[in-house]
Design a protein around this motif. Structure first.
Motif, PDB file in Angstrom:
ATOM      1  N   GLN A   7      29.068  -2.653  31.169  1.00 56.62           N
ATOM      2  CA  GLN A   7      28.151  -2.682  32.210  1.00 56.62           C
ATOM      3  C   GLN A   7      28.725  -2.499  33.618  1.00 56.62           C
ATOM      4  N   VAL A   8      27.982  -1.841  34.344  1.00 61.43           N
ATOM      5  CA  VAL A   8      28.318  -1.470  35.545  1.00 61.43           C
ATOM      6  C   VAL A   8      27.576  -2.345  36.802  1.00 61.43           C
ATOM      7  N   GLN A   9      28.583  -2.771  37.625  1.00 58.34           N
ATOM      8  CA  GLN A   9      28.426  -3.414  38.813  1.00 58.34           C
ATOM      9  C   GLN A   9      28.674  -2.907  40.136  1.00 58.34           C
ATOM     10  N   LEU A  10      27.873  -3.075  41.341  1.00 53.99           N
ATOM     11  CA  LEU A  10      27.880  -2.400  42.333  1.00 53.99           C
ATOM     12  C   LEU A  10      28.141  -3.328  43.577  1.00 53.99           C
ATOM     13  N   VAL A  11      29.197  -3.266  44.230  1.00 51.06           N
ATOM     14  CA  VAL A  11      29.085  -3.951  45.406  1.00 51.06           C
ATOM     15  C   VAL A  11      29.499  -3.347  46.615  1.00 51.06           C
ATOM     16  N   GLU A  12      28.456  -3.531  47.583  1.00 54.15           N
ATOM     17  CA  GLU A  12      28.271  -3.049  49.051  1.00 54.15           C
ATOM     18  C   GLU A  12      28.995  -3.902  50.033  1.00 54.15           C
ATOM     19  N   SER A  13      29.485  -2.875  51.043  1.00 51.72           N
ATOM     20  CA  SER A  13      30.042  -3.407  52.179  1.00 51.72           C
ATOM     21  C   SER A  13      29.627  -2.700  53.357  1.00 51.72           C
ATOM     22  N   MET A  53      24.721   8.765  42.165  1.00 54.01           N
ATOM     23  CA  MET A  53      24.924   7.553  43.039  1.00 54.01           C
ATOM     24  C   MET A  53      24.146   7.802  44.297  1.00 54.01           C
ATOM     25  N   GLY A  54      23.563   6.658  44.897  1.00 60.62           N
ATOM     26  CA  GLY A  54      22.664   6.782  45.940  1.00 60.62           C
ATOM     27  C   GLY A  54      22.408   5.578  46.829  1.00 60.62           C
ATOM     28  N   TRP A  55      21.922   5.689  47.987  1.00 63.24           N
ATOM     29  CA  TRP A  55      21.405   4.580  48.717  1.00 63.24           C
ATOM     30  C   TRP A  55      19.905   4.830  49.190  1.00 63.24           C
ATOM     31  N   TYR A  56      19.532   3.403  49.190  1.00 58.51           N
ATOM     32  CA  TYR A  56      18.122   3.305  49.186  1.00 58.51           C
ATOM     33  C   TYR A  56      17.768   2.274  50.319  1.00 58.51           C
ATOM     34  N   ARG A  57      16.934   2.126  50.877  1.00 56.74           N
ATOM     35  CA  ARG A  57      16.518   1.140  51.789  1.00 56.74           C
ATOM     36  C   ARG A  57      15.049   0.449  51.734  1.00 56.74           C
ATOM     37  N   GLN A  58      14.972  -0.743  52.419  1.00 54.12           N
ATOM     38  CA  GLN A  58      13.967  -1.161  52.239  1.00 54.12           C
ATOM     39  C   GLN A  58      13.479  -2.095  53.477  1.00 54.12           C
ATOM     40  N   ALA A  59      12.605  -1.917  54.203  1.00 53.41           N
ATOM     41  CA  ALA A  59      12.353  -2.558  55.479  1.00 53.41           C
ATOM     42  C   ALA A  59      11.142  -3.730  55.349  1.00 53.41           C
ATOM     43  N   PRO A  60      11.198  -4.691  55.840  1.00 50.30           N
ATOM     44  CA  PRO A  60      10.114  -5.871  55.586  1.00 50.30           C
ATOM     45  C   PRO A  60       8.647  -5.129  55.651  1.00 50.30           C
ATOM     46  N   TYR A  83      20.657  -0.366  49.819  1.00 49.01           N
ATOM     47  CA  TYR A  83      20.955  -1.083  48.633  1.00 49.01           C
ATOM     48  C   TYR A  83      21.501   0.326  47.791  1.00 49.01           C
ATOM     49  N   CYS A  84      22.581   0.259  47.197  1.00 48.16           N
ATOM     50  CA  CYS A  84      23.264   1.321  46.553  1.00 48.16           C
ATOM     51  C   CYS A  84      22.771   1.200  44.840  1.00 48.16           C
ATOM     52  N   ASN A  85      22.639   2.351  44.357  1.00 60.86           N
ATOM     53  CA  ASN A  85      21.991   2.515  43.337  1.00 60.86           C
ATOM     54  C   ASN A  85      22.930   3.671  42.463  1.00 60.86           C
ATOM     55  N   ILE A  86      23.144   3.240  41.080  1.00 61.57           N
ATOM     56  CA  ILE A  86      23.559   4.429  40.276  1.00 61.57           C
ATOM     57  C   ILE A  86      22.573   4.640  38.948  1.00 61.57           C
ATOM     58  N   ARG A  87      22.357   5.731  38.680  1.00 60.06           N
ATOM     59  CA  ARG A  87      21.493   5.972  37.331  1.00 60.06           C
ATOM     60  C   ARG A  87      22.087   7.207  36.558  1.00 60.06           C
ATOM     61  N   ARG A  88      21.966   7.158  35.497  1.00 55.46           N
ATOM     62  CA  ARG A  88      22.527   8.041  34.391  1.00 55.46           C
ATOM     63  C   ARG A  88      21.353   9.047  34.174  1.00 55.46           C
ATOM     64  N   THR A 141      18.644   9.253  30.752  1.00 57.49           N
ATOM     65  CA  THR A 141      18.558   7.758  30.206  1.00 57.49           C
ATOM     66  C   THR A 141      17.841   6.863  30.781  1.00 57.49           C
ATOM     67  N   THR A 142      17.638   5.585  30.532  1.00 56.90           N
ATOM     68  CA  THR A 142      17.202   4.436  31.266  1.00 56.90           C
ATOM     69  C   THR A 142      18.088   3.795  32.068  1.00 56.90           C
ATOM     70  N   PHE A 143      19.263   4.057  32.059  1.00 52.05           N
ATOM     71  CA  PHE A 143      20.511   3.368  32.762  1.00 52.05           C
ATOM     72  C   PHE A 143      19.992   3.239  34.396  1.00 52.05           C
ATOM     73  N   ASN A 144      20.013   2.399  34.828  1.00 50.10           N
ATOM     74  CA  ASN A 144      19.860   2.317  36.328  1.00 50.10           C
ATOM     75  C   ASN A 144      19.956   0.950  36.952  1.00 50.10           C
ATOM     76  N   THR A 145      21.235   0.836  37.775  1.00 44.73           N
ATOM     77  CA  THR A 145      21.749  -0.406  38.374  1.00 44.73           C
ATOM     78  C   THR A 145      21.545  -0.475  39.892  1.00 44.73           C
ATOM     79  N   TRP A 146      21.462  -1.558  40.489  1.00 41.04           N
ATOM     80  CA  TRP A 146      21.419  -1.713  41.767  1.00 41.04           C
ATOM     81  C   TRP A 146      22.441  -2.618  42.287  1.00 41.04           C
TER      82      TRP A 146
END
Length: 117
Positions: free
Chosen positions: A1-7, A34-41, A94-99, A102-107
């Protein structure tokens, strides 16, 4: 299992800079993107930048020339250097990693970036 910690998020004036970091723990494959996404209100989450383990990058048009994504494969860490920040860059990032193939996709949990005018 992959975990992502942003700072690295925070409040900055327009024209300033911030550097985001995202450390991945767990089993990372060389084919993972690996990548970065963003979401504004009130807006949809959008891709900011992504990078392969080989260093191939992809940027949203709105950040080209201002943001730089990089990756340290030995540390399983991805960075986003943000320069010449604009108020419209304000969002949760948000940090993201996808394989691939595959359907592997973690935030990650997200980090807030606020740019004041």
């Amino acid at each position: 299992q992959v975990q992502l910690v942003e700072s690295g998020g925070g409040l900055v004036q327009a024209g300033g800079s911030l550097r985001l970091s995202c450390a991945a723990s767990g089993t990372i494959f060389s084919s993972d993107v690996m990548g970065w996404y963003r979401q504004a209100p009130g807006k949809q989450r959008e891709l900011v930048a992504s990078i392969t383990s080989g260093g191939r990058t992809n940027y949203a048009d709105s950040v080209k020339g201002r943001f730089t994504i990089s990756r340290d494969n030995a540390k399983n860490t991805v960075y986003l250097q943000m320069n010449s920040l604009l108020p419209e860059d304000t969002a949760a990032y948000y940090c993201n990693i996808r394989r691939l193939f595959t359907t592997f996709n973690t935030w990650g949990q997200g980090t807030q970036v606020t740019v004041s005018s």
